[in-house]
Design an enzyme around this catalytic site. Structure first.
Site: not given
Ligand code: UDP
Length: 339
Positions: A124, A149, A153
């Site tokens: 991302s 989150y 990644k």
């Protein structure tokens, strides 16, 4: 040739499965249905005429994963399976580290043990944080991610870099900007769980009357109209990039490959521009109110996606308006399903 798609019934996963099938890959899906629904499998079959093999289980169950690898000749993986709610990741960080990283490591262990290469990781643009300069290319320095989150990644990318180097594997890290839209058949799209966090699902549900008003988080950003700017990429275009990245890995003669690509349109759009484009594309009003900024939001992020164009022959093809039309058609499909 079988490709394992983890999280293959999810939003980006399901669109990618369709593109893989269209490109004659055999697809094996593992998805625990924690944030997806079984009817998506039927819809993939309706679109492609082929029903992928599907295993419903949580990838942390290593013994079940081993059985899948025993049963099929898997030559690559596209890894979508992950929890993705930014806000929840701040209150339930362990859930995110455990789910997103253990499941990744379990698949990588099978790859290592069985000498399989070709791994595509769903990353991302959140790994860049608020970059100092726009547009963001792949050499833009990474900053500490704002959310747990986002950290999963970054950690996932680090794990894959080491995995590629130490075991001579072919790996591609795909950094998505903001995926939007739905399949042109209106049979696949995003299924937000509960109240949507993301802009476009919220706009869509507001237009449909499910939400009363969109809250625009801040109109005092240093941008042209004061609202924050993002790079909204059409999900089918994004799905096609995965196939291109996979083909590049499969065709590469090098043993060790570490590819990194930004996947965006290269164009920034403000929140207000998205709202206006939605209204114009679909001829429906989207009532909104201006609210204070949302914590953790950055001002602006848009991609320089030249590397993907040069090396993968891929670029975004679908306009914001076109993408927003497909979202609306998908919402109508969901309304019909629920009635
Ligand atoms: N946004 C908004 N109202 C919403 C949801 C999002 O104004 O209900 C804004 C948000 O502040 C950000 C942009 O829309 O500037 C994109 O937000 P999203 O959550 O979709 O993606 P991300 O924050 O990950 O870029």
């Amino acid at each position: 040739m079988s490709i394992l798609v983890t999280g293959g019934l999810g939003y980006i996963g399901s669109h990618t499965v369709v593109e893989l099938i269209n490109n004659n890959f055999d697809v094996i899906i593992v998805d625990d249905l924690s944030n997806s629904e079984k009817f998506i499998l039927d819809n993939i079959e309706e679109i492609t005429g082929k029903r992928p093999i599907f295993y419903p289980f949580d990838l942390r169950r290593k013994e079940l994963l081993t059985q899948v690898f025993d049963a099929h000749n898997i030559e690559g993986c596209i890894n979508f399976a992950a929890s993705k709610a930014v806000g929840e990741s701040m209150t339930e960080p362990l859930k995110y580290y455990e789910n997103n990283l253990f499941s990744l490591i379990n698949v990588l262990q099978e790859f290592k043990e069985r000498n399989i290469s070709n791994f595509i990781f769903s990353s991302s643009c959140t790994v860049y944080g608020q970059a100092d300069e726009m547009p963001i290319d792949e050499n833009t320095p990474l900053k500490e991610a704002e959310s747990s989150y986002g950290k999963t990644k970054q950690m996932g990318e680090d794990i894959l870099k080491d995995f590629s180097r130490a075991y001579q594997k072919k790996v591609s890290l795909l950094r998505y900007f903001n995926p939007i839209g739905a399949h042109p058949t209106a049979l696949l799209g995003e299924l937000p769980a509960g109240i949507p966090n993301n802009l476009v699902p919220y706009v869509t549900q507001t237009a449909a009357g499910i939400r009363e008003k969109l809250s625009i988080w801040g109109d005092d950003y240093p941008t042209e109209d004061g609202t924050a700017v993002r790079d909204y990429i059409y999900v089918v275009d994004l799905a096609k990039a995965h196939v291109a990245a996979l083909k590049k890995l499969l065709n590469s003669e090098n043993e060790t490959v570490l590819d990194i690509y930004n996947l965006g349109t290269g164009k920034g759009s403000s929140v207000l521009e998205v709202v206006k484009a939605f209204e114009l594309a679909n001829n429906v009003p989207v009532p909104y109110q201006i609210c204070p900024r949302r914590e953790g939001d950055i001002t602006v992020a848009y991609a320089n996606a030249d590397k993907a164009e040069k090396e993968l022959g891929w670029k975004s093809e679908t306009s914001l308006e076109e993408s927003l039309k497909t979202t609306w058609e998908w919402q109508k499909y969901l309304n019909d399903r629920n009635n």
